[in-house]
Design a protein around this motif. Structure first.
Motif, short mmCIF file in Angstrom:
data_model
loop_
_atom_site.label_atom_id
_atom_site.label_comp_id
_atom_site.label_asym_id
_atom_site.label_seq_id
_atom_site.Cartn_x
_atom_site.Cartn_y
_atom_site.Cartn_z
N ARG A 56 7.18 -6.75 -0.83
CA ARG A 56 6.59 -6.01 0.00
C ARG A 56 6.69 -4.80 0.00
NH1 ARG A 56 3.86 -8.92 -2.25
NH2 ARG A 56 1.59 -10.25 -1.32
N TRP A 57 6.57 -3.67 0.15
CA TRP A 57 6.90 -2.19 0.30
C TRP A 57 6.24 -1.40 1.37
CZ3 TRP A 57 7.75 2.12 -3.89
CH2 TRP A 57 8.65 3.34 -3.56
N LYS A 58 6.24 -0.46 2.23
CA LYS A 58 5.45 -0.07 2.97
C LYS A 58 6.15 1.14 3.28
CE LYS A 58 2.78 0.02 6.83
NZ LYS A 58 2.87 -0.68 8.78
N HIS A 116 7.21 -10.89 2.76
CA HIS A 116 5.88 -12.02 2.66
C HIS A 116 6.39 -13.25 1.95
CE1 HIS A 116 3.31 -9.04 4.20
NE2 HIS A 116 3.94 -8.66 5.01
N PHE A 164 0.85 0.54 1.65
CA PHE A 164 1.99 -0.35 1.05
C PHE A 164 1.96 -0.23 -0.23
CE2 PHE A 164 1.26 -2.93 5.69
CZ PHE A 164 2.74 -3.75 4.69
N GLU A 196 12.73 -0.13 4.31
CA GLU A 196 10.72 -0.21 3.80
C GLU A 196 10.38 -1.61 3.29
OE1 GLU A 196 10.98 5.08 4.04
OE2 GLU A 196 9.74 3.61 2.16
N HIS A 204 4.01 -12.42 6.90
CA HIS A 204 4.72 -12.06 7.07
C HIS A 204 5.73 -12.86 7.42
CE1 HIS A 204 7.75 -9.99 10.67
NE2 HIS A 204 7.90 -9.00 9.19
#
Ligand code: C2E
Ligand code: CA
Ligand code: CA
Ligand code: CA
Length: 275
Positions: free
Chosen positions: A62-64, A42, A70, A38, A265
């Protein structure tokens, strides 16, 4: 990450308060998130303030999370730091960022550098240098195209160990930036003692610089200090033309901010900057 023991962090008790409980569940979600892929990086472009030329990028984690969406780094980085998970996340970020930078160089970005944040705990871990050297030789990225961003706090808390690591990184050719320069409890002595390449002016000094004589004086002083010490300066958090104009006029080397480019991204970065 698949081989991580899943039980040693489970220290629940009825006594923990709510914030500790939510920290623990976030921490366990983080473990899960690492296993499930996950986390991603970026990239925010860094430009020459004078010519507008693209010079590098900062990798930002980034952690989704599938349930919570997010989760911002200011929330999970400190937790990762406390739990020790930062070693896994940090090593992964370094590796991904170096491979990515090398790929973009191969695709035509000449002399492009990648800047990676290194947390205090990660910086002083025993095998840090080994890890850096391994990542560089495997990715093929030249050491001078890797910038490590550390904060003043690391140098103040652990000057002896930090000095050794910085010296070895310097010998290896890796560049060091002081992140959030001027915001911590620091002394100027370390600027003389340690082999550094870059000072990053914190966004908080840039925000009001157009209206605030004090911020102008602070930024002007950082720039002349850097010039005297032969350091490059990156101004971060540049959001408008007036700020950019001021920084350019004062001789700032590099700029990073929403005005010139948000963190994006890797695919979007490629579309935007490798055209
Ligand atoms: P930082 O190293 O100071 O990174 C700059 C932060 O400012 C980033 O927030 C970036 O998205 C944001 N930013 C850049 N330009 C602008 C602008 O013009 N306006 C505004 N409002 N913000 C701007 P982000 O990505 O949320 O990261 C927050 C912090 O989390 C970072 O601050 C850094 O301390 C930490 N962090 C992020 N990724 C990593 C990582 O891979 N490792 C470690 N150890 N820390 C990380
Ligand atoms: Ca940074
Ligand atoms: Ca910063
Ligand atoms: Ca900052």
């Amino acid at each position: 990450a698949k081989t991580l023991g899943k039980n040693h962090w489970k220290i629940y008790s009825d006594q923990v308060d709510d914030s500790e409980r939510s920290d623990l569940s976030l921490e366990s979600a983080m473990y899960q998130g690492i296993e499930n892929g996950e986390f991603m990086l970026h990239y925010q472009p860094i430009f020459c303030a004078q010519t507008g030329q693209l010079r590098g990028a900062e990798a930002l984690m980034r952690w989704k999370n599938p349930n919570q969406g997010f989760i911002p780094p200011i929330k999970f980085i400190p937790l990762a730091e406390n739990s020790g998970l930062i070693k896994i996340l940090g090593a992964w970020a370094l590796r991904s960022a170096c491979y990515q930078a090398k790929q973009w160089q191969n695709a035509g970005l000449k002399d492009f550098y990648i800047s990676v944040n290194v947390s205090p705990r990660q910086f002083v871990q025993e095998d840090f240098l080994e890890m850096i050297n391994g990542v560089l030789s495997e990715s093929g990225l030249l050491p001078q195209n890797l910038m490590l961003e550390i904060t003043e706090g690391v140098l103040m808390e652990n000057p002896q160990r930090s000095g050794e690591i910085l010296t070895q990184l310097h010998v290896a050719g890796v560049k060091i930036a002081i992140d959030d320069f001027g915001t911590g409890y620091s002394s100027l002595a370390y600027l003389k003692k340690f082999p550094l390449s870059v000072l990053k002016i914190d966004k908080s000094f840039v925000d009001d610089v157009i209206n605030c004589a004090k911020d102008m004086a602070i930024i002007g002083t950082i720039l002349s200090l850097a010039e005297g010490l032969n350091l490059m300066v990156v101004a971060e958090g540049v959001e408008n033309d007036a700020q950019l104009g001021f920084l350019k006029q004062e001789g700032c080397n590099l700029v990073q901010g929403y005005l010139t480019g948000r963190p994006v991204h890797s695919e979007d970065f490629k579309d935007k900057y490798l055209a």
